[in-house]
Write a protein that holds these residues in place. Structure first.
Motif, short mmCIF file in Angstrom:
data_model
loop_
_atom_site.label_atom_id
_atom_site.label_comp_id
_atom_site.label_asym_id
_atom_site.label_seq_id
_atom_site.Cartn_x
_atom_site.Cartn_y
_atom_site.Cartn_z
N ARG A 270 30.64 16.16 5.71
CA ARG A 270 31.75 17.10 5.86
C ARG A 270 31.26 18.46 5.37
O ARG A 270 30.70 18.58 4.29
CB ARG A 270 32.95 16.65 5.03
N ASN A 271 31.51 19.50 6.17
CA ASN A 271 31.08 20.84 5.78
C ASN A 271 32.00 21.42 4.71
O ASN A 271 33.20 21.12 4.66
CB ASN A 271 31.10 21.78 6.99
N GLU A 279 30.73 21.38 -5.84
CA GLU A 279 31.21 20.16 -6.48
C GLU A 279 32.52 19.71 -5.84
O GLU A 279 32.72 18.52 -5.56
CB GLU A 279 31.41 20.38 -7.98
N GLU A 280 33.42 20.67 -5.60
CA GLU A 280 34.69 20.33 -4.96
C GLU A 280 34.46 19.80 -3.55
O GLU A 280 35.11 18.85 -3.11
CB GLU A 280 35.59 21.56 -4.91
N ALA A 281 33.52 20.42 -2.84
CA ALA A 281 33.23 19.98 -1.48
C ALA A 281 32.73 18.55 -1.45
O ALA A 281 33.10 17.75 -0.58
CB ALA A 281 32.21 20.91 -0.83
N ARG A 282 31.90 18.16 -2.45
CA ARG A 282 31.39 16.80 -2.49
C ARG A 282 32.50 15.80 -2.80
O ARG A 282 32.54 14.69 -2.26
CB ARG A 282 30.28 16.68 -3.54
N GLU A 284 35.70 16.23 -2.05
CA GLU A 284 36.52 16.14 -0.83
C GLU A 284 35.82 15.28 0.22
O GLU A 284 36.47 14.53 0.95
CB GLU A 284 36.79 17.54 -0.28
N GLU A 285 34.52 15.42 0.29
CA GLU A 285 33.75 14.64 1.26
C GLU A 285 33.86 13.16 0.94
O GLU A 285 34.10 12.32 1.84
CB GLU A 285 32.29 15.09 1.24
N ALA A 286 33.70 12.81 -0.34
CA ALA A 286 33.77 11.40 -0.74
C ALA A 286 35.15 10.83 -0.45
O ALA A 286 35.29 9.69 0.03
CB ALA A 286 33.43 11.27 -2.22
N GLY A 304 27.76 11.35 3.68
CA GLY A 304 27.74 12.20 2.50
C GLY A 304 26.43 12.93 2.27
O GLY A 304 25.35 12.43 2.59
N ILE A 305 26.59 14.12 1.70
CA ILE A 305 25.42 14.94 1.36
C ILE A 305 24.51 14.25 0.35
O ILE A 305 23.27 14.28 0.49
CB ILE A 305 25.87 16.32 0.84
N PRO A 306 25.04 13.57 -0.69
CA PRO A 306 24.14 12.88 -1.61
C PRO A 306 23.26 11.83 -0.92
O PRO A 306 22.09 11.69 -1.23
CB PRO A 306 25.11 12.23 -2.61
#
Length: 675
Positions: A270-271, A279-282, A284-286, A304-306
């Motif tokens: 998710r962009n 941190e908030e974006a990660r 929200e993505e999760a 996910g980015i991680p």
């Protein structure tokens, strides 16, 4: 250092493939990293990545040695910048149209200091920057490289990001693919972009990170088509699907069906939206992939980015470990090749003494080569070039010259037989006793015959020296071609000398021809022998010519063939003298032609011997040292091509030695780690 092995500073020998696997092989691919993006695995692969990055800085790829590289490609507006921002935790340039106009090499490195360290490297400059100004700094660097418009360039910018929490990765972000040029872009923007992308993704060592928007049909994406053209099985392609939150419908089917052969798998992300922190974006993505009715069905190992960061770190480490031994081998092979090539170049002359010694050696070698092929008839230096088998070729030329002289002289020997002699005898009558053969008649015929063939010896001399000149030039250029000034001087000297010798030979041949016209003389007994042989047919010929009972009007005459005799009956009073005159000239003319060929052969041998042993060296020395400008100092100047080649080889050798030190150090560290 042996191929396939590298000795550490501890005198421990480790096979290269085994050593390069020593760091990455300790990781279980299914073992979760200690943190989503940062793990102890970074510390283990950092030495390998540092080595590859250092090789990239040394521009080893300019030597044709490819490095393991994660290449980021995607159609325009596919979300490439957002993915890279999320991995690096920094903001990259945004805007309409192509944002990335030059290859951007991103070197991400985790470090424990909470204060990030950022810098840009381009055009031999290092420009420090920070998170607040990185986008502006990249734009400024891009404008300096690619101009103020919207065009693109293949000259890269390197962005170094040392920041706590980022994965240890090196990636190359390439301009986005666009088919329709916008205002300010060249009409062939697509072709330019395609060429840059293909250059980076074609090498087998490249890992292709294909960024796809969830909203598009993967099978029609231009970036997919490009990657498939160089990686048909997809074994070195990984796909990142962006904007999953905007087009969740059918995404599960797209990434599980794999209609486009993505061998290294998909990762859906998710962009970052608006002013969200990373941190908030990660978070929200999760939440999105956990709770969304459609997206939650996608396996958590590919979202996910991680997860993307973990996959890229593992893929990068595996690629480096797999390719590093071959890179080491290629560095050693290239270095050895360049050192050998440099040693084959002519020695760089740095003093008058060196130049003088080299000059003497070169001239001596050239003279010896010419002695072999022009005088002694040896051709081992040019076994396959028949043009350089000079003795054989010169004999062929002399034989052809002889054949041409005789063929010309023997044409029309029976037509109007004895008429030339009869006409001459009538015009050279003298108040004297009858049956005396006038010498002026003989000389008149001789002079006319010599004059008719007088141009042929001159033409032959010209051809002969043209051939000798070719041979001399080939030999000289072979020996002096590496020295520019000597090459020029030698060429001029040889041209001048051959021209003088040709002129001298022509004058000599003109004198020989003139001597043959001035008088008739020979002490060769063959003349009398041949004349007596021919005269033995006189009585039968004359009686036959006046035989009224002959059925035919021709008589067979040995050495001439069938002779028509009907026209001779009215010249009975001159027939005996005319026959005698013709036979004398026939016997003597054979000797004249032979004398021309023999004297030409002797003159050639003497001239070539003088050219090789005396004249050529004198002419070259006079040409090189006779002027007041430069002298032997000019000889020390290398030709532009040799100087350029020497400079290029020295730079490449220096670069490859640096690269060799880099890989040697990395294997020392691997051995230390293993111990």
């Amino acid at each position: 250092m042996k191929m396939g092995q590298l000795t550490s500073s501890k005198s421990t020998v480790v096979p290269q493939q085994e050593a390069s696997n020593a760091l990455v092989g300790v990781l279980d691919p299914n073992e979760p990293l200690s943190a989503p993006i940062v793990s102890s695995y970074n510390d283990r692969i950092r030495p390998l990545l540092d080595a590859i990055d250092r090789l990239r800085e040394l521009m080893v790829m300019e030597e044709g040695i490819q490095l393991p590289t994660i290449v980021v490609v995607g159609d325009q507006s596919s979300g490439k910048s957002s993915v890279l921002e999320s991995l690096a935790g920094i903001s990259l340039p945004r805007g309409q149209g192509i944002c990335t106009r030059v290859p951007l090499i991103m070197r991400l490195q985790h470090h424990s200091d909470p204060q990030p360290v950022l810098s840009l490297e381009f055009s031999d400059q290092v420009v420090p920057t920070d998170e607040d100004h990185i986008s502006e700094a990249i734009n400024e660097a891009t404008e300096r490289i690619a101009g103020n418009g919207k065009g693109i360039s293949n000259n890269p910018i390197t962005l170094v990001v040392k920041k706590k929490g980022v994965p240890d990765l090196t990636m190359v972000d390439l301009p986005g693919i666009t088919r329709v040029p916008v205002h300010g872009q060249p009409d062939n923007i697509y072709e330019q972009t395609r060429d840059i992308i293909m250059e980076y993704i074609t090498p087998e060592e490249s890992i292709i990170l294909n960024v796809l928007s969830a909203s598009v049909d993967f099978t029609t994406c231009e970036s997919i088509r490009m990657s498939q053209s160089v990686d048909k099985t997809g074994e070195r392609t990984i796909a990142v699907v962006t904007k999953a939150d905007r087009a969740p419908e059918g995404l599960l089917e797209k990434v599980t069906a794999d209609d486009v052969n993505i061998g290294l798998g998909y990762v859906c992300v998710r962009n970052r939206i608006g002013n969200e922190s990373y941190e908030e974006a990660r978070m929200e993505e999760a939440t999105l992939f956990k709770t969304h009715p459609l997206l939650s069905k996608i396996d958590k190992s590919i979202v996910g980015i991680p997860v993307l960061a973990q996959k890229l770190v593992q893929i990068q480490a595996t690629s480096i470990a797999r390719n590093l031994p071959e890179i080491v081998k290629k560095i050693n092979d290239k270095l050895n090749s360049y050192v050998a090539e440099l040693s084959r170049l002519p020695k760089h002359l740095s003093s008058v003494a060196e130049a003088t010694t080299a000059f003497m050696q070169i001239v001596g070698l050239a003279k010896e080569s010419l002695r072999k092929i022009l005088i002694r008839g040896e051709f081992e230096e040019y076994p396959d070039d028949k043009k350089m088998h000079c003795s054989a070729r010169l004999v062929e030329m002399l034989n052809k010259f002889s054949d041409e002289l005789h063929s010309y002289a023997e044409s029309d020997r029976t037509r109007d037989f004895l008429m030339d002699e009869i006409k001459i005898l009538e015009e050279t009558k003298d108040i004297s006793l009858p049956n005396f053969l006038p010498r002026t008649a003989f000389l008149s015929i001789l002079q006319r015959k010599v004059k008719e063939i007088s141009g042929m010896p001159i033409e032959f001399v010209d051809k002969l020296w043209n051939y000798v000149e070719q041979v001399v030039m080939i030999v000289l250029m072979h020996h002096v071609g590496d020295y520019y000034q000597l090459q020029l001087s030698t060429r001029r000297a040889a041209n001048n000398l051959i021209a003088k010798m040709k002129e001298k030979s022509i004058k000599w041949m003109e004198e020989v021809v003139e001597m043959e016209m001035v008088t008739d003389y020979t002490c060769n007994p063959e003349y009398i022998s041949e004349w007596n042989k021919l005269m033995a047919q006189q009585d039968s010929f004359i009686s036959g010519a006046f035989d009224e009972n002959r059925i035919t009007c021709s008589i067979k005459l040995e050495g001439f063939g069938d002779i028509e005799v009907g026209h001779l009956k009215q010249y009975a009073h001159l027939l005996e003298q005319a026959f005698d005159l013709r036979m004398r000239m026939t016997a003597y003319w054979k000797l004249v032609l032979r004398r021309l060929v023999d004297s030409m052969a002797l003159h050639l041998q003497l001239s070539v011997k003088n050219l090789v042993n005396k004249d050529l060296e004198f002419e070259i020395v006079n040409e090189l040292f006779g002027s007041n400008v430069g002298g032997i100092e000019r000889f020390m100047e290398e030709s532009p091509s040799i100087a350029s080649k020497r400079s290029k080889l020295n730079k490449s050798i220096l670069k490859l030695k640096g690269c060799k030190d880099v890989v040697a150090n990395i294997f020392d560290r691997i051995v230390a780690h293993a111990d």
